[in-house]
Scaffold this motif. Sequence first.
Motif, PDB file in Angstrom:
ATOM      1  N   VAL A   1       0.834  -1.209   0.000  1.00 29.83           N
ATOM      2  CA  VAL A   1       0.000   0.000   0.000  1.00 29.83           C
ATOM      3  C   VAL A   1       0.869   1.259   0.000  1.00 29.83           C
ATOM      4  O   VAL A   1       0.638   2.185  -0.774  1.00 29.83           O
ATOM      5  N   ASN A   2       1.892   1.293   0.854  1.00 30.30           N
ATOM      6  CA  ASN A   2       2.767   2.465   0.895  1.00 30.30           C
ATOM      7  C   ASN A   2       3.562   2.613  -0.400  1.00 30.30           C
ATOM      8  O   ASN A   2       3.798   3.737  -0.856  1.00 30.30           O
ATOM      9  N   ASN A   3       3.992   1.503  -1.001  1.00 29.13           N
ATOM     10  CA  ASN A   3       4.678   1.580  -2.283  1.00 29.13           C
ATOM     11  C   ASN A   3       3.780   2.192  -3.351  1.00 29.13           C
ATOM     12  O   ASN A   3       4.214   3.030  -4.141  1.00 29.13           O
ATOM     13  N   ILE A   4       2.533   1.767  -3.380  1.00 33.79           N
ATOM     14  CA  ILE A   4       1.588   2.310  -4.358  1.00 33.79           C
ATOM     15  C   ILE A   4       1.391   3.807  -4.125  1.00 33.79           C
ATOM     16  O   ILE A   4       1.437   4.606  -5.061  1.00 33.79           O
ATOM     17  N   LEU A   5       1.188   4.202  -2.867  1.00 35.36           N
ATOM     18  CA  LEU A   5       0.979   5.619  -2.560  1.00 35.36           C
ATOM     19  C   LEU A   5       2.197   6.460  -2.914  1.00 35.36           C
ATOM     20  O   LEU A   5       2.063   7.527  -3.535  1.00 35.36           O
ATOM     21  N   VAL A   6       3.381   5.992  -2.535  1.00 40.99           N
ATOM     22  CA  VAL A   6       4.603   6.735  -2.842  1.00 40.99           C
ATOM     23  C   VAL A   6       4.802   6.818  -4.346  1.00 40.99           C
ATOM     24  O   VAL A   6       5.177   7.859  -4.889  1.00 40.99           O
ATOM     25  N   GLY A   7       4.532   5.729  -5.057  1.00 43.66           N
ATOM     26  CA  GLY A   7       4.684   5.725  -6.507  1.00 43.66           C
ATOM     27  C   GLY A   7       3.716   6.661  -7.205  1.00 43.66           C
ATOM     28  O   GLY A   7       4.093   7.386  -8.130  1.00 43.66           O
ATOM     29  N   ILE A   8       2.470   6.682  -6.771  1.00 45.96           N
ATOM     30  CA  ILE A   8       1.473   7.557  -7.398  1.00 45.96           C
ATOM     31  C   ILE A   8       1.780   9.021  -7.093  1.00 45.96           C
ATOM     32  O   ILE A   8       1.755   9.868  -7.983  1.00 45.96           O
ATOM     33  N   VAL A   9       2.095   9.329  -5.843  1.00 46.57           N
ATOM     34  CA  VAL A   9       2.456  10.710  -5.494  1.00 46.57           C
ATOM     35  C   VAL A   9       3.740  11.103  -6.220  1.00 46.57           C
ATOM     36  O   VAL A   9       3.870  12.223  -6.713  1.00 46.57           O
TER      37      VAL A   9
END
Length: 85
Positions: free
Chosen positions: A31-39
């Motif tokens: 989840v954090n990887n996805i959030l960091v990647g999208i941001v």
Amino acid sequence: MLTSLIAWLLIGAIAGWLASLIVKGRGLGLVNNILVGIVGAVIAGWLLPLIGFVFIGGILAAIVNAVIGAVLLLVIIGLVQQKTA
């Protein structure tokens, strides 16, 4: 629309994972990887054209852009955490 959302999530996950390996040497969780990647993709989409650095291409260019932005985001987060500690 659903395929675009899935593509954003996939690119975000890959970019966040790669950025966390580059900056910290370990993953942050899905989840954090996805959030960091999208941001990171949003940051890179805004910042890189301002300095004249634009990748043209398909999904590989999107991943590279997102990784660059995610690395910048993780570096900034690390600096802020060091100053508050």
